[in-house]
Structures are given as structure tokens and as C-alpha cells.
Design a protein around this motif. Structure first.
Motif, mmCIF file in Angstrom:
data_model
loop_
_atom_site.group_PDB
_atom_site.id
_atom_site.type_symbol
_atom_site.label_atom_id
_atom_site.label_comp_id
_atom_site.label_asym_id
_atom_site.label_seq_id
_atom_site.Cartn_x
_atom_site.Cartn_y
_atom_site.Cartn_z
ATOM 1 N N ILE A 1 -35.007 18.308 11.305
ATOM 2 C CA ILE A 1 -35.966 17.419 11.956
ATOM 3 C C ILE A 1 -37.247 18.160 12.259
ATOM 4 C CG2 ILE A 1 -34.099 16.093 12.982
ATOM 5 C CD1 ILE A 1 -34.843 17.281 15.693
ATOM 6 N N GLN A 2 -38.308 17.400 12.412
ATOM 7 C CA GLN A 2 -39.584 17.930 12.869
ATOM 8 C C GLN A 2 -39.863 17.341 14.243
ATOM 9 O OE1 GLN A 2 -42.791 17.628 10.090
ATOM 10 N NE2 GLN A 2 -44.286 18.520 11.456
ATOM 11 N N ARG A 3 -40.226 18.228 15.189
ATOM 12 C CA ARG A 3 -40.433 17.810 16.569
ATOM 13 C C ARG A 3 -41.922 17.693 16.872
ATOM 14 N NH1 ARG A 3 -35.744 18.846 19.935
ATOM 15 N NH2 ARG A 3 -34.065 19.710 18.672
ATOM 16 N N ASP A 4 -42.226 16.741 17.735
ATOM 17 C CA ASP A 4 -43.559 16.610 18.301
ATOM 18 C C ASP A 4 -43.398 16.475 19.804
ATOM 19 O OD1 ASP A 4 -45.686 16.766 16.443
ATOM 20 O OD2 ASP A 4 -45.060 14.871 15.559
ATOM 21 N N GLY A 5 -44.151 17.282 20.544
ATOM 22 C CA GLY A 5 -44.047 17.237 21.991
ATOM 23 C C GLY A 5 -42.669 17.587 22.491
ATOM 24 N N GLY A 6 -41.936 18.419 21.741
ATOM 25 C CA GLY A 6 -40.606 18.828 22.134
ATOM 26 C C GLY A 6 -39.523 17.835 21.813
ATOM 27 N N GLU A 7 -39.843 16.747 21.119
ATOM 28 C CA GLU A 7 -38.879 15.692 20.835
ATOM 29 C C GLU A 7 -38.850 15.412 19.346
ATOM 30 O OE1 GLU A 7 -38.733 10.990 21.914
ATOM 31 O OE2 GLU A 7 -38.972 12.364 23.597
ATOM 32 N N GLY A 8 -37.652 15.194 18.797
ATOM 33 C CA GLY A 8 -37.533 14.910 17.377
ATOM 34 C C GLY A 8 -38.288 13.660 16.981
ATOM 35 N N ARG A 9 -38.952 13.732 15.824
ATOM 36 C CA ARG A 9 -39.745 12.583 15.370
ATOM 37 C C ARG A 9 -39.378 12.164 13.954
ATOM 38 N NH1 ARG A 9 -46.416 12.301 14.965
ATOM 39 N NH2 ARG A 9 -46.536 10.169 14.161
ATOM 40 N N ALA A 10 -39.365 13.098 13.005
ATOM 41 C CA ALA A 10 -39.123 12.780 11.600
ATOM 42 C C ALA A 10 -38.024 13.683 11.061
ATOM 43 C CB ALA A 10 -40.403 12.945 10.782
ATOM 44 N N ILE A 11 -37.429 13.289 9.925
ATOM 45 C CA ILE A 11 -36.344 14.064 9.332
ATOM 46 C C ILE A 11 -36.679 14.455 7.902
ATOM 47 C CG2 ILE A 11 -34.651 12.845 10.765
ATOM 48 C CD1 ILE A 11 -33.708 11.428 8.175
ATOM 49 N N THR A 12 -36.054 15.534 7.450
ATOM 50 C CA THR A 12 -36.011 15.869 6.036
ATOM 51 C C THR A 12 -34.549 15.888 5.619
ATOM 52 O OG1 THR A 12 -35.856 18.275 6.338
ATOM 53 C CG2 THR A 12 -38.055 17.310 6.285
ATOM 54 N N VAL A 13 -34.262 15.443 4.404
ATOM 55 C CA VAL A 13 -32.901 15.408 3.887
ATOM 56 C C VAL A 13 -32.859 16.248 2.621
ATOM 57 C CG1 VAL A 13 -30.999 13.965 3.089
ATOM 58 C CG2 VAL A 13 -32.564 13.107 4.842
ATOM 59 N N ARG A 14 -32.046 17.305 2.663
ATOM 60 C CA ARG A 14 -31.913 18.211 1.523
ATOM 61 C C ARG A 14 -33.278 18.682 1.040
ATOM 62 N NH1 ARG A 14 -26.927 15.686 -2.134
ATOM 63 N NH2 ARG A 14 -25.259 16.442 -0.770
ATOM 64 N N GLY A 15 -34.130 19.004 1.995
ATOM 65 C CA GLY A 15 -35.416 19.599 1.682
ATOM 66 C C GLY A 15 -36.530 18.634 1.387
ATOM 67 N N LEU A 16 -36.242 17.352 1.282
ATOM 68 C CA LEU A 16 -37.279 16.363 0.988
ATOM 69 C C LEU A 16 -37.760 15.731 2.284
ATOM 70 C CD1 LEU A 16 -35.671 14.801 -2.182
ATOM 71 C CD2 LEU A 16 -37.834 16.051 -2.102
ATOM 72 N N GLY A 17 -39.080 15.672 2.452
ATOM 73 C CA GLY A 17 -39.688 15.257 3.698
ATOM 74 C C GLY A 17 -39.497 13.786 4.013
ATOM 75 N N ALA A 18 -40.053 13.397 5.165
ATOM 76 C CA ALA A 18 -39.827 12.058 5.702
ATOM 77 C C ALA A 18 -40.306 10.959 4.764
ATOM 78 C CB ALA A 18 -40.516 11.934 7.055
ATOM 79 N N GLN A 19 -41.360 11.200 3.989
ATOM 80 C CA GLN A 19 -41.867 10.152 3.110
ATOM 81 C C GLN A 19 -40.886 9.825 1.987
ATOM 82 O OE1 GLN A 19 -45.090 12.900 1.384
ATOM 83 N NE2 GLN A 19 -44.854 11.362 -0.197
ATOM 84 N N PHE A 20 -39.912 10.715 1.720
ATOM 85 C CA PHE A 20 -38.954 10.502 0.637
ATOM 86 C C PHE A 20 -37.665 9.839 1.124
ATOM 87 C CE2 PHE A 20 -41.490 14.180 -0.713
ATOM 88 C CZ PHE A 20 -41.974 13.699 -1.923
ATOM 89 N N THR A 21 -37.569 9.516 2.395
ATOM 90 C CA THR A 21 -36.373 8.900 2.964
ATOM 91 C C THR A 21 -36.659 7.450 3.319
ATOM 92 O OG1 THR A 21 -35.579 11.001 3.861
ATOM 93 C CG2 THR A 21 -34.715 8.993 4.867
ATOM 94 N N ARG A 22 -35.787 6.560 2.889
ATOM 95 C CA ARG A 22 -35.901 5.157 3.262
ATOM 96 C C ARG A 22 -34.939 4.880 4.408
ATOM 97 N NH1 ARG A 22 -39.452 5.883 0.724
ATOM 98 N NH2 ARG A 22 -40.217 5.774 2.851
ATOM 99 N N VAL A 23 -35.387 4.038 5.321
ATOM 100 C CA VAL A 23 -34.600 3.707 6.501
ATOM 101 C C VAL A 23 -34.403 2.200 6.566
ATOM 102 C CG1 VAL A 23 -34.506 3.778 9.017
ATOM 103 C CG2 VAL A 23 -35.418 5.732 7.755
#
Length: 992
Positions: free
Chosen positions: A122-144
């Protein structure tokens, strides 16, 4: 163990996505033996499906909820066993967290819950988790997807608003969801759009609950030791189901509020520039003395011709911090979420569900800085006693005639998300069934206030900086920065904006059991996604008559300037317009200045009438994209034996057509009048996406999985805009390219799983992605005039607004690149220690590790190597092609949890490590920027007094980890180094 079997009617309709509302209630409460539901109709239990997404909610492996006996969930250990069972019964690569797991981790939001899954960071902003990477691919490559429908939730947390496809998980409280499911391999029946993973967020379903009313309530007090504040965190659930099990309704809600601080330093990158003088040696001379190689008369502060000499050239070509500063950032967050569900099953063959989700995430972000503005002002600054290191950095120096600046920034933001969806599940015959699914979602992220007021002292003496310790520099002001009389109010900014994402979804999914071992799935899909962002600006400079002002004093006052020519370069600061900042523990070294004066935003806004000024359209941040996706799929599921080896597989083809419309604003001058004209570009493309997943069972407790698929991710939204965006602070122009191709890749996956004991698994998975189509930035340098863009879109108050041709511009446009590659390995083990004697058998552990290698080509703009040119301007930067990792990819990541659980007492400690990673192309001659490694430690302790009452103590970020960000991968120059404090939560959970 047997291989996966066909689903019953009930299992088809319901899956982990609808895992009992009672299970969610228990997740909100305590690990006690309790009914997740009561027996309803005596139907025997069914085995979970082999990797079949639930048609109504498209979740991963499923559980039949029409079972004829109570499902007993007895705590964290049982929730882990359930997740293992779901993984084991799937054909494709799936990982899951169920309600007990989510509610029992000390997680502030869904991102922090997801990081427990192998391969997710995960990538944190302000000390809190915001976005994820899955197997090295950033948040833009993950569908929710939420309850089976793809969506985007966009927050304005962090240093900047999210205006892309990335999903901001901090919008939602984790308590609202009964399960999180991560699909790591593709299926024809699974929504396309991901190179990384498809993540399902699922709320509960009331027909899975017990008869009559049931409820749960939890409350916590959250304390952050850096901000020294306490905030509430509450969650509740109420569910009802009739005796016959034909109608049910449920409602859940979660609310939290907490103020946190972020303290640290920031350089705003490093750059190269020519100074006024170095150690007393002038760098500029009058141009009327003949050849510049024979200088006679120095030209201080402005104008003249640069004269090459050893001292000035060395300072010019070395990198120095652009805006060295310490400061504090306050985050005031409030999160509210509500889910509701109504279900009606008039017969065993029919079920209708309506689900709704609402979330509101509010954050006020307030920043207070004391800095020196070297950026674009080096021409007037005298450098004394510079020290250089081996990475071509001027790591320390004393500066005279420096631009001392203090800033006060406030951004008020709110994200409102809602989704309404419905599904109709129908068994046509015993062997034929369908699901009709549809709904809408909207994420509306608004920033009504994004204000900055600036105090300047533009001839300060004796400022010293020292970055010998890149993480903890020494920054010392030689003149008083607590006395308002030394400053003038010189610059004002306000940039309100709004970003709206909308989805409309309709799907028809059908299944036909041809035989017991062979199934055909088919379906069609329609999605309409729209992205609209609108920006405005009230930016202004305070126009002066010259005086000390060496930059703004020569310009003519305009309607966007304040106070007129009677000001020097601003309006005199007064105590009534000011407030004092006393910096706390920001990791500053001894000798750093820790108190300073800043403008008071309320007083300054009232005095200047800022919010009464009519905002102008920010052309660079006004744009939109509409994508209409139509398509369908055909998939075959089979199981059997081949040469005595049991297997299960699914294979199929998905077809999608994408119709894309990109809009922006083009500016032109017609009869001396500036005209904004909408720019529109349409295109369409289609993709055929074959996929196959195979699971074989050489032993009863061993599964070997393999998968291959063609996958896509549609282009980054910011790159699809017609026209250009202008950064007048960094002298950068970025053009959009609506004709970018999607990211297209072939994905391979191979895994071995060993279920060596009940509730235990050891697994190894290797994966590879060959990316054939990979948009990359193409970069060159030129004058602003060469871009063809109007001067009016340069942000007011930026250096380029005063002198657009002061230096060469970096001009970028994304183009279709040659591709990239990624490969890696996941290792995971999970086991309760039941084999140990006595109380030791109550212990257990979870651990996973991910190792990834990646290569991708990037065009980068590197350091300037020539201090002077025939044109007299510094530069240009040297452009080259550099091979690096995919952005956002950590080569190593580890997660580990040790837990203990008995009938009364439970405790857990978790450690998450994320290795360093490159986040983006950098600027001002730096090659790449990114983050150093981080280690986060969380823990929780719980005690159950009765079957209905439990108390808990939880801790988040117990080591108060710093987040270090660098600019330039090779030189590791400080970008920022901040920490956020520890958060302690005291709470109780009550079952009603």
C-alpha cells in the motif's frame, strides 16, 4: 480432498460476496461461538464452487448459504480457515479476507486490510493507507468492484487530488464490508481492465442472517500521540429476516473522526541554476564592456551576461534544494459510511436483491512552512562557503539576498460516494440459470477551498542550509522569521476544483450445466464510465513599484494583481494578519529554526476579499473522458481425470469494444479576444481477451495451478486530455494524447499450494507479465512559444507568468511505447500451532513475501552539463532513454502476523515491510523519484468478558515510522522526510 464441484442453486446466487450478515455482526463484535445464521429449510450443505464469480456480485469462490445447519464462526482463527477454504476451492488465483479478519485487524481503512494479502503493498498519505499495488503493478492497473459493479472512489487526500483511475480505499471504513476478494488471474467471466488484479468489496446479505432481529455495536476512542488528539470511531449493524427466509433487510453504519499531524522537511526537489555570485566571485557582468571574456563591471541581482569561471560553473552545474523547508501538516479527517440491503426470495428459484452504499469522506489539510525560495530566484542570491558531495550536490551553503518565504496552505475537501445496485437471480431449470445485474455509482470529490497565503522577505541575509544528513537537514534563518515587520504579503492562491466519476452498469450472466462435469457460461456487459474534472483559480500576485523587488517590480499591474503600484512587492505584514508556528518534533537537527510567523488565512482572506473574487477557469485542469464498453464472454468450465490425474479448469474468450470521447479546452485569440473553445476527440478500439485457468491435484492436499491470459488496462485519464497542461513553477508543459493505446499484456501464473494441516497452507506462486503496449512520456526541450499555447494558461503567481522565456521548458507528451516486462515470486505460509502442547497450541502465524523484477523504458530529462550557451540561457537538460522498474513497484515486500487466541483472550502483532520504489519521472534534471523502504508495526489485544461484551486495545504504526521520499534515483536527493505518530485505539464491542 476432492476437486471443486458444481454449485447448487443457492451457491450460484450467493458467495463470499454475500457471506452472512451475521458473520459481519460477529466481525464487528468478538470471537465467540455464535450463529452466523439459523437453519431455515433443511437443505444440506453444499461445497464451494471452483472459482466461479457469484453472478449477482461476481465475487470469488462461493459458499452456499441455504445450508441446513448453523455456520459457527468462533474468531480470528476460524476466519483464516474460511479464507483458506475459499482459496482452496477456486480454480483461479484468489485470496480473500472475511469479516472476522477485517474487523479484528487494527486497520483504519480497506487499504490497510488488503496489505495482509500476499503480493499487495500500500501507499500511505498522511499516515493512512490510500492506494494499493498488486504484484508490483500500481493502483491504476487494479480494478475495484463494489458488490460486483466496477467503480472508482476518488479522494482529495494527500498532497494532490486523485484525477485518475486509481481507487482510493481510504474513502471507506473497513467495518462496512463482509469480505474482500482479490482475483490475481483473469477469467473470461471476470470484468476486464486490470493488469494487476480485480478487487471485490462485498457487503453482507440479510437472507443469510438469523430469524428476527439481530444487531451489533462497536465503539473506539482513537488517540494520535503526535497531534495529541482523541477522536471517536463507531460502527453498528441491524438486520432482520422473516421466519420463512423469503424476505430480509439490513442496515450498517460506521463513523470516525480524528486529527493527525505530519511533521518533517521538504526540498520540493533539487535543481541547477546560476547564482549572482559564489564566494565573492561575481557570475554576471554588464554587457557594455565588450567581449564577456574580459569582464570589468559586475551586474548584481538582475540582467547582464553570465561569465564562466570555476566557482560559478561548479555552483551552476551542482544540484541545490529548490525550496528547503520544515513544516507541519495537519489532517482533520471525518469518515461516514452506510450500507443497506433488501432481499426477496419468493420461491427457491427466484431471488431479488437491492443494495446501496453511501460514504462521505471529509478532510481539511492545513500546511505551515518556513522556507527559502531558491526556485527561479537564484539570479539574485549570493552563495558563500558552498560544500559539494560526490553526487554533484551542493549539500550546504550560506545564502545572502535570499528569498525567505513562509506559507500557510488550507485545503477543504469532501468525497461523497454512492452506489445503488440490483440483481435478479433466476433458476430457469435445474441446469440453467441466469443473473441480471445493474446499477449506478458516483464519486464526487470537491475542493471548495484550496488557499495559500505567502509572506516574503526578498533580501534576507545569512540563511544556512546543510543536507549532509539528507533525512534530517539543518535549516537556519539568519534574520528573524517571527517578526511580521520583516515580511510582506506577496502572493495569494486559491484553486477550487471538482472531480466526478460515474459508472452505469448492466450485465446478463447465464450458466448451463451440460453435464455434472461440464458447464458453459455466457454473458453480456454494458458499462458507461464518465470522468469530469473542473478547476478554477483565484491566484494573484501583489504588484509593486520596484523597491527591493527584482522580479515583479517591472511588470504592469493587471486585474489579477492586488494593491497596485504603491506596494513594494507586497503589502506590509502586521500582527493582525499573522500567527506564530512552533514546530514540534519534526526530526529537525540541532540549530534548525523551529518558530516562524505565517499569514492567518481567515484574516488575510477577509482583508484581501479573496473569496469574493470571481474565479477564472483553470484550463489545464478542466477536462473529461467518457468510455462506453460493450461486450460479452463465453467460458467453459470442466473437471475430471486425465491419465489418473484429477483436474479442474475454466477457459474462454472475452470481447470488449471501447468507445472513448475525450474533452478539454483549447484557447485561441480571435480579434484580440481570448476565446475558450471545447476540444473533443473520439475514437474506438476493441479487444479479444482469451484466458485459461487450470488446477490439478497430484495429492489430496496439494494443488498445482496454472493460468494464462490476455489482459488490458485502459490509458491513464490524465494522458487522454486534448491540449496541454502548464506547470509554471517547474517550466513544464505536458500535452495529452487521446489516441493512446491501452496497456496490453500477456499474463502467466503458476502456483503450488500445500495444505499440510487443518487451517494451514504453504504456497509458492511465480508470475510473469509481458506488456506489449506501454505508453511512455516523450520529452524534449524548447521555448514556451514553440508549444503554441497561450500565455494566459500559465498559472498566475508562478515565475513563468512573469517571464515565460526565462529558461527552456520541458515539453512532454505520452506516446505508445515498446512495452515492458515484470516477473516475480510469492511465498506464503499460514498455520495455527495446534501441534504444540498446552496454551502454546493457541498461537498461530501468517507470513508472506513477494520478490519482483521489472524493466520498462522511459525517456528522461537529465542534468544540465553546460553552464552557458551561445544564447546565454542555462541548459538544456540532457534527454536520454533510461531503463527502470515500472512505477510504483517494490522489488521486495514482506508481511507477518503472530497471533494468540483462546476463549477469553486474543492478541496479535503484525509487521509490514515495503521495499523502496520509483514513483514517477522527476523534473528539473532529476532522473526518477520515489520512496525509501518502510516498516509498519501494528498490534491488538482483546479480552472477552461475556458472550456479548469484549474490550480491546489496538495500536497502529507503533514505531512511528518515517516516510522518506527522494528525487533522483542515483543521487538520492531528499524530497521529503515526514512522520505521522502512533495511533492507539481503545474500544468495546457489544452483541445485541
Amino acid at each position: 480432498m476432492g476437486y471443486p464441484v458444481n454449485a447448487s442453486r443457492g451457491a450460484f446466487r450467493r458467495g463470499i460476496a454475500g457471506a452472512s450478515i451475521g458473520a459481519l455482526a460477529i466481525g464487528l463484535l468478538l470471537p465467540v461461538g455464535a450463529n452466523a445464521r439459523e437453519a431455515s429449510d433443511g437443505v444440506p450443505p453444499a461445497t464451494a464452487i471452483a472459482g466461479e464469480p457469484a453472478p449477482a456480485q461476481q465475487a470469488a469462490p462461493q459458499i452456499d448459504e441455504d445450508v441446513g445447519q448453523d455456520i459457527v464462526v468462533t474468531g480470528f482463527r476460524q476466519s483464516l480457515e474460511k479464507a483458506i477454504s475459499l482459496k482452496r476451492e477456486s480454480v483461479s488465483a484468489v485470496d480473500a479476507i472475511v469479516a472476522e479478519d477485517i474487523a479484528k485487524f487494527p486497520d483504519q481503512n480497506l487499504a490497510e486490510s488488503l496489505q495482509r494479502i500476499p503480493g499487495i503493498s500500500i501507499q500511505r498519505d498522511g499516515g493512512e493507507g490510500r492506494a494499493i499495488t498488486v504484484r508490483g503493478l500500481g493502483a491504476q492497473f487494479t480494478r475495484v468492484r463494489v458488490n460486483g459493479m466496477e467503480t472508482v472512489a476518488t479522494s482529495t487526500d494527500g498532497a494532490s487530488a486523485n484525477r485518475d483511475r486509481a481507487f482510493d480505499f481510504n474513502v471507506f471504513a473497513s467495518e462496512l464490508f463482509s469480505s474482500l476478494v482479490v482475483h490475481k488471474t483473469a477469467e473470461a467471466s471476470l470484468d476486464e481492465g486490470s493488469l494487476g488484479a480485480v478487487v471485490d468489496l462485498n457487503t453482507g446479505n440479510p437472507l443469510g442472517g438469523k430469524r428476527g432481529f439481530s444487531g451489533a455495536l462497536s465503539g473506539q476512542a482513537s488517540y494520535n500521540d503526535l497531534s495529541d488528539t482523541v477522536g471517536p470511531r463507531v460502527a453498528g449493524l441491524l438486520s432482520w429476516r422473516n421466519d420463512s427466509g423469503t424476505f430480509g433487510a439490513s442496515l450498517s453504519a460506521a463513523y470516525s473522526k480524528l486529527d493527525t499531524l505530519e511533521l518533517g522537511n521538504n526540498s520540493v526537489r533539487w535543481s541547477q541554476a546560476r547564482f549572482d555570485s559564489v564566494n565573492g566571485t561575481p557570475c554576471f557582468y554588464n554587457t557594455d564592456v565588450g567581449a564577456p571574456t574580459i569582464p570589468t563591471t559586475p551586474r548584481p541581482n538582475s540582467g547582464g551576461t553570465y561569465f564562466q569561471n570555476a566557482a560559478c560553473d561548479k555552483a551552476t552545474l551542482a544540484f541545490h534544494p529548490r525550496i528547503p523547508r520544515y513544516g507541519e501538516i495537519e489532517h482533520r479527517r471525518e469518515r461516514l459510511g452506510v450500507t443497506g440491503s433488501i432481499q426477496f426470495a419468493p420461491t427457491d428459484s427466484t431471488k431479488v436483491s437491492i443494495d446501496g452504499l453511501y460514504s462521505r469522506f471529509k478532510e481539511d489539510r492545513e500546511e505551515k512552512w518556513a522556507e527559502v525560495l531558491l526556485r527561479s530566484n537564484e539570479r539574485s542570491i549570493d552563495v558563500v562557503n558552498p560544500v559539494y558531495d560526490g553526487n554533484n550536490n551542493m549539500i550546504s551553503a550560506t545564502l545572502n539576498d535570499a528569498w525567505v518565504r513562509t506559507e500557510h496552505y488550507l485545503r477543504k475537501s469532501q468525497t461523497e460516494f454512492y452506489q445503488v445496485g440490483g440483481s435478479w437471480d433466476q433458476d430457469v431449470t435445474d441446469n440453467l440459470r441466469f443473473t441480471l445485474l445493474g446499477g449506478i455509482s458516483k464519486s464526487d470529490a470537491t475542493i471548495p477551498v484550496e488557499t495559500t497565503f505567502v509572506y516574503d522577505d526578498r533580501d534576507a541575509q545569512g540563511y544556512k542550509y546543510d543536507y549532509t544528513n539528507m533525512e534530517s537537514p539543518t535549516l537556519t534563518f539568519g534574520t528573524s522569521v517571527t517578526d511580521p515587520s520583516n515580511f510582506q504579503l506577496a502572493e495569494i492562491r486559491d484553486r477550487p476544483s471538482s472531480t466526478v466519476n460515474k459508472f452505469r452498469t448492466a450485465q446478463l450472466r447465464a450458466e448451463w450445466d451440460v453435464t455434472e462435469d461440464f458447464k458453459i457460461k455466457a454473458g453480456g456487459v454494458y458499462r458507461r464510465f464518465s470522468f469530469d474534472t473542473v478547476g478554477f483559480t483565484r491566484d494573484t500576485v501583489v504588484c509593486g513599484n520596484g523597491g527591493k523587488d527584482r522580479v515583479l517590480g517591472t511588470i504592469t499591474c493587471s486585474p489579477t494583481s492586488l494593491f497596485g503600484p504603491t506596494a513594494v512587492y507586497g503589502y506590509a505584514a502586521t500582527p493582525a494578519l499573522s500567527e506564530i508556528v512552533n514546530l514540534g518534533d519534526a526530526g529537525q537537527s540541532a540549530g534548525s529554526t523551529s518558530s516562524w510567523v505565517i499569514p492567518n488565512i481567515d484574516a488575510a482572506a477577509q482583508y484581501t476579499g479573496l473569496y469574493g473574487r470571481t474565479p477564472a477557469v483553470d484550463v489545464s485542469n478542466t477536462r473529461g473522458v467518457v468510455e462506453k464498453v460493450t461486450g460479452g464472454y463465453l467460458q467453459f468450465d470442466a473437471k475430471g481425470e486425465l491419465f489418473g490425474l484429477r483436474y479442474a479448469l475454466n477457459a474462454g474468450m472475452r470481447y470488449v469494444k471501447t468507445d472513448q470521447t475525450s474533452t478539454g479546452i483549447s484557447q485561441s485569440t480571435v480579434n484580440t479576444v481570448l476565446v475558450n473553445t471545447p476540444a473533443l476527440v473520439k475514437r474506438s478500439y476493441d479487444d479479444w481477451l482469451p484466458s485459461m485457468n487450470v488446477a490439478v491435484f497430484p495429492l489430496d492436499n496439494v494443488i498445482i495451478r496454472g493460468a494464462i491470459a490476455q489482459v488490458i488496462t485502459r490509458p491513464t485519464l490524465g494522458n487522454l486530455t486534448p491540449g496541454g497542461t502548464v506547470d509554471g513553477f517547474n517550466y513544464r508543459v505536458t500535452f495529452g494524447n487521446p489516441l493512446l493505446d491501452p496497456f496490453r499484456a500477456t499474463a502467466y501464473d503458476l502456483a503450488v499450494e500445500w495444505y499440510f494441516a487443518p487451517g494451514s497452507i504453504a504456497s509458492v506462486a511465480v508470475f510473469k507479465k509481458d506488456v506489449q503496449s506501454f505508453p511512455v512520456p516523450g520529452t524534449n526541450q524548447g521555448t514556451y512559444a514553440s508549444t503554441g499555447l497561450p500565455l494566459s494558461i500559465i498559472p498566475p503567481g508562478s515565475p513563468a507568468a512573469v517571464d515565460p522565456e526565462r529558461q527552456l521548458w520541458t515539453i512532454s507528451q505520452s506516446v505508445n511505447g515498446t512495452g515492458a516486462s515484470l516477473k516475480g515470486i510469492e511465498l506464503s505460509v499460514q498455520a495455527p500451532f495446534k501441534f504444540l502442547p498446552g496454551f502454546l497450541s493457541n498461537f498461530g502465524a501468517i507470513a508472506n513475501a513477494t520478490f519482483i523484477r521489472s524493466t520498462a523504458p522511459y525517456t528522461v530529462s537529465g542534468p544540465i552539463v553546460v553552464a552557458n550557451t551561445s544564447a546565454g540561457a542555462i541548459g538544456p537538460n540532457v534527454t536520454s532513454t533510461r531503463t527502470g522498474t515500472l512505477f510504483g513497484l517494490s522489488k521486495k515486500a514482506f508481511n507477518g502476523t503472530l497471533y494468540y487466541e483462546d476463549k477469553k483472550f486474543s492478541a496479535r502483532g503484525s509487521v509490514s515491510y515495503r521495499g523502496p520504489y520509483v514513483d514517477a519521472n522527476s523534473a528539473t534534471g532529476n532522473v526518477f523519484e520515489g520512496y525509501a523502504s518502510t516498516v509498519n508495526v501494528d498490534a491488538s489485544v482483546r479480552y472477552r468478558f461475556t458472550e456479548w461484551l469484549e474490550v480491546s486495545v489496538e495500536g497502529v504504526n507503533l514505531t512511528d515510522e518515517y516516510r522518506y521520499r527522494y528525487t533522483d534515483l542515483d543521487a538520492n536527493r531528499n524530497y521529503e522526510n515526514n512522520h505521522f505518530g502512533r495511533t492507539i485505539l481503545l474500544g468495546a464491542r457489544v452483541k445485541m
